[in-house]
Design a protein around this motif. Structure first.
Motif, PDB file in Angstrom:
ATOM      1  N   ILE A 141       8.296 -28.335 -16.649  1.00 35.26           N
ATOM      2  CA  ILE A 141       8.012 -28.621 -18.192  1.00 35.26           C
ATOM      3  C   ILE A 141       8.519 -27.351 -19.062  1.00 35.26           C
ATOM      4  CG2 ILE A 141       5.860 -29.884 -17.640  1.00 35.26           C
ATOM      5  CD1 ILE A 141       4.109 -27.245 -18.284  1.00 35.26           C
ATOM      6  N   GLY A 142       9.422 -26.386 -18.237  1.00 34.66           N
ATOM      7  CA  GLY A 142      10.003 -25.341 -18.833  1.00 34.66           C
ATOM      8  C   GLY A 142       9.260 -24.113 -18.984  1.00 34.66           C
ATOM      9  N   ASP A 143       8.018 -23.836 -18.873  1.00 29.05           N
ATOM     10  CA  ASP A 143       7.294 -22.690 -18.907  1.00 29.05           C
ATOM     11  C   ASP A 143       7.912 -21.516 -18.311  1.00 29.05           C
ATOM     12  OD1 ASP A 143       5.415 -24.035 -20.469  1.00 29.05           O
ATOM     13  OD2 ASP A 143       3.875 -24.010 -19.139  1.00 29.05           O
ATOM     14  N   PHE A 144       8.508 -21.879 -16.949  1.00 31.40           N
ATOM     15  CA  PHE A 144       9.199 -20.690 -16.164  1.00 31.40           C
ATOM     16  C   PHE A 144      10.653 -21.180 -15.838  1.00 31.40           C
ATOM     17  CE2 PHE A 144       4.762 -20.958 -15.492  1.00 31.40           C
ATOM     18  CZ  PHE A 144       4.408 -19.655 -15.711  1.00 31.40           C
ATOM     19  N   ASP A 145      11.598 -20.309 -15.711  1.00 32.20           N
ATOM     20  CA  ASP A 145      13.060 -20.774 -15.507  1.00 32.20           C
ATOM     21  C   ASP A 145      13.045 -20.871 -14.067  1.00 32.20           C
ATOM     22  OD1 ASP A 145      14.149 -20.104 -18.095  1.00 32.20           O
ATOM     23  OD2 ASP A 145      13.386 -17.923 -17.693  1.00 32.20           O
ATOM     24  N   ALA A 146      12.240 -20.359 -13.095  1.00 30.62           N
ATOM     25  CA  ALA A 146      12.564 -20.670 -11.858  1.00 30.62           C
ATOM     26  C   ALA A 146      11.145 -20.519 -10.999  1.00 30.62           C
ATOM     27  CB  ALA A 146      13.621 -19.777 -11.154  1.00 30.62           C
ATOM     28  N   GLY A 147      11.067 -20.641  -9.999  1.00 32.38           N
ATOM     29  CA  GLY A 147       9.841 -20.624  -8.877  1.00 32.38           C
ATOM     30  C   GLY A 147      10.023 -20.679  -7.503  1.00 32.38           C
ATOM     31  N   ALA A 148       9.157 -20.777  -6.732  1.00 33.97           N
ATOM     32  CA  ALA A 148       9.171 -20.818  -5.236  1.00 33.97           C
ATOM     33  C   ALA A 148       8.299 -21.640  -4.918  1.00 33.97           C
ATOM     34  CB  ALA A 148       9.136 -19.425  -4.575  1.00 33.97           C
ATOM     35  N   VAL A 149       8.586 -22.696  -3.889  1.00 32.22           N
ATOM     36  CA  VAL A 149       7.692 -23.659  -3.429  1.00 32.22           C
ATOM     37  C   VAL A 149       8.185 -23.813  -1.849  1.00 32.22           C
ATOM     38  CG1 VAL A 149       7.338 -24.756  -5.694  1.00 32.22           C
ATOM     39  CG2 VAL A 149       9.317 -25.475  -4.209  1.00 32.22           C
ATOM     40  N   LYS A 150       7.244 -24.578  -1.177  1.00 32.94           N
ATOM     41  CA  LYS A 150       7.818 -25.050   0.228  1.00 32.94           C
ATOM     42  C   LYS A 150       8.417 -26.275   0.121  1.00 32.94           C
ATOM     43  CE  LYS A 150       3.015 -27.200   1.105  1.00 32.94           C
ATOM     44  NZ  LYS A 150       2.193 -27.059   1.803  1.00 32.94           N
ATOM     45  N   GLU A 151       9.241 -26.540   1.022  1.00 30.50           N
ATOM     46  CA  GLU A 151      10.287 -27.710   1.130  1.00 30.50           C
ATOM     47  C   GLU A 151       9.483 -28.956   0.768  1.00 30.50           C
ATOM     48  OE1 GLU A 151      12.021 -28.218   4.727  1.00 30.50           O
ATOM     49  OE2 GLU A 151      10.553 -27.451   6.062  1.00 30.50           O
ATOM     50  N   GLU A 152       8.299 -29.310   1.276  1.00 30.74           N
ATOM     51  CA  GLU A 152       7.408 -30.513   1.070  1.00 30.74           C
ATOM     52  C   GLU A 152       7.420 -30.557  -0.439  1.00 30.74           C
ATOM     53  OE1 GLU A 152       3.026 -32.176   1.936  1.00 30.74           O
ATOM     54  OE2 GLU A 152       3.580 -30.453   2.624  1.00 30.74           O
ATOM     55  N   SER A 160      12.136 -15.818 -16.205  1.00 35.73           N
ATOM     56  CA  SER A 160      10.759 -15.904 -15.985  1.00 35.73           C
ATOM     57  C   SER A 160      10.661 -16.590 -14.770  1.00 35.73           C
ATOM     58  CB  SER A 160      10.021 -16.497 -17.123  1.00 35.73           C
ATOM     59  OG  SER A 160      10.292 -17.807 -17.212  1.00 35.73           O
ATOM     60  N   PHE A 161       9.835 -15.869 -13.848  1.00 36.67           N
ATOM     61  CA  PHE A 161       9.401 -16.722 -12.651  1.00 36.67           C
ATOM     62  C   PHE A 161       8.081 -16.817 -12.073  1.00 36.67           C
ATOM     63  CE2 PHE A 161       9.915 -16.975  -7.875  1.00 36.67           C
ATOM     64  CZ  PHE A 161      11.246 -17.418  -7.681  1.00 36.67           C
ATOM     65  N   ALA A 162       7.773 -18.297 -11.448  1.00 38.30           N
ATOM     66  CA  ALA A 162       6.504 -18.596 -11.201  1.00 38.30           C
ATOM     67  C   ALA A 162       6.485 -18.462  -9.632  1.00 38.30           C
ATOM     68  CB  ALA A 162       6.496 -19.973 -11.582  1.00 38.30           C
ATOM     69  N   PHE A 163       5.380 -17.787  -9.194  1.00 33.83           N
ATOM     70  CA  PHE A 163       4.923 -17.645  -7.744  1.00 33.83           C
ATOM     71  C   PHE A 163       3.614 -18.336  -7.496  1.00 33.83           C
ATOM     72  CE2 PHE A 163       7.237 -13.565  -8.225  1.00 33.83           C
ATOM     73  CZ  PHE A 163       8.214 -13.592  -7.240  1.00 33.83           C
ATOM     74  N   GLY A 164       3.399 -18.732  -6.225  1.00 34.04           N
ATOM     75  CA  GLY A 164       1.955 -19.374  -6.007  1.00 34.04           C
ATOM     76  C   GLY A 164       1.009 -18.352  -5.778  1.00 34.04           C
ATOM     77  N   ASP A 165       0.509 -18.253  -4.476  1.00 32.00           N
ATOM     78  CA  ASP A 165      -0.508 -17.202  -4.391  1.00 32.00           C
ATOM     79  C   ASP A 165       0.148 -15.990  -3.500  1.00 32.00           C
ATOM     80  OD1 ASP A 165      -3.578 -17.395  -3.532  1.00 32.00           O
ATOM     81  OD2 ASP A 165      -2.553 -16.186  -2.038  1.00 32.00           O
ATOM     82  N   PRO A 166      -0.296 -14.878  -3.921  1.00 32.33           N
ATOM     83  CA  PRO A 166       0.122 -13.844  -3.222  1.00 32.33           C
ATOM     84  C   PRO A 166       0.158 -13.428  -1.960  1.00 32.33           C
ATOM     85  CG  PRO A 166      -1.406 -13.156  -5.214  1.00 32.33           C
ATOM     86  CD  PRO A 166      -1.426 -14.630  -4.780  1.00 32.33           C
TER      87      PRO A 166
END
Length: 283
Positions: free
Chosen positions: A189-200, A142-148
């Motif tokens: 918290i474990g809702d998603f296996d991975a995701g994408a964020v900015k370095e900050e 499962s993967f979490a993105f921010g805004d499209p």
């Protein structure tokens, strides 16, 4: 004689009445203003606080009242800037590219310099105790993105997944959580296996258990642009004020690591433009 005096006073009376009832919006005391629009990459109240010192500084330097507003979402922000509904704006790199593709070029004022460089990166993250070690391991996860429309929480990471042979349909699931912070928290918290964020945001949450899985290419930093028909003297005044800004308290209010506002050109975003084009062709 008395009748003549009464008649001569009527025009004066009419003028006085007209002046009294003139709309207030054309009063000399009604100050001209500029609208400054910021994209909603953080909560609106936090962004208003962060950009208040810059807004005040630019208002003083241009001798013009400037009103800062936060857009409802990335799409609205792109359309408002593209349709020249705001005077100048702060945009993420991907939003800037999408806006120019849809509406054409605008006047570029400056871009951020962070820790001495006008380039930044994003991070694909997982938890420190995760068994995921490479992008290829994300198949079936499962993967979490921010805004499209976000540079570092969707578009560039999506391109990296494609290069690793992982399409969205190869993921167990994917969702858009609107903000980088939501992505970081969702992974922690474990809702998603991975995701994408900015370095900050990665560094903000690293000590709480985030692990970097892969770093994006370096992309030109966030950019300030104006509407296409803003008078050149105002464009030049804003640009000069931004490039001359040396007050560290104003710069660090935007983000603690901002060191300057530096010159920018549309061509600085060509590598990101190529990434977005490759995604469009992949669809």
């Amino acid at each position: 004689m008395r009748l003549t005096m009464i008649r001569s006073s009527i025009p004066i009376l009419l003028i006085l009445l007209l002046l009294f009832f003139l709309p207030c919006n054309i009063s000399a005391s009604d100050e001209a203003s500029l609208t400054f629009q910021v994209h909603p990459y953080l909560p609106a109240s936090e962004l208003l606080d962060r950009f208040a010192p810059l807004t005040k500084y630019l208002s003083e330097k241009t001798k013009t009242k400037i009103v800062c507003n936060i857009s409802k979402n990335y799409t609205d922000h792109i359309d408002m800037v593209g349709q020249d509904k705001v005077d100048f704006a702060f945009m993420g790199p991907a939003s800037y590219i999408i806006m120019t593709q849809k509406y054409g070029l605008k006047h570029v004022l400056s871009r951020l310099e962070v820790n001495g460089t006008p380039l930044f990166q994003g991070v694909i993250v997982t938890r420190k105790n995760s068994s995921i070690l490479s992008l290829k391991d994300l198949a079936g996860k499962s993967f979490a993105f921010g805004d499209p429309n976000s540079t570092m929480s969707y578009l560039v990471p999506l391109s990296m997944l494609h290069e690793a042979g992982i399409r969205k349909d190869a993921l167990a699931s994917h969702v858009f959580l609107s903000s980088h912070q939501n992505v970081a928290l969702g992974v922690l918290i474990g809702d998603f296996d991975a995701g994408a964020v900015k370095e900050e945001v990665f560094f903000e949450f690293k000590e709480r258990g985030l692990k970097d899985l892969a770093w994006t290419p370096k992309i030109s930093e966030h950019v300030f642009v104006t509407r296409s028909n803003l008078p050149s003297e105002i464009v030049n005044s804003l640009k000069s004020a931004m490039l001359a800004l040396s007050d560290k308290s104003i710069l660090s209010s935007i983000k603690s690591s901002v060191t300057a506002l530096v010159p920018a050109d549309d061509s600085d975003y060509n590598n990101l433009r190529s990434i977005i084009l490759s995604l469009e062709q992949a669809d």
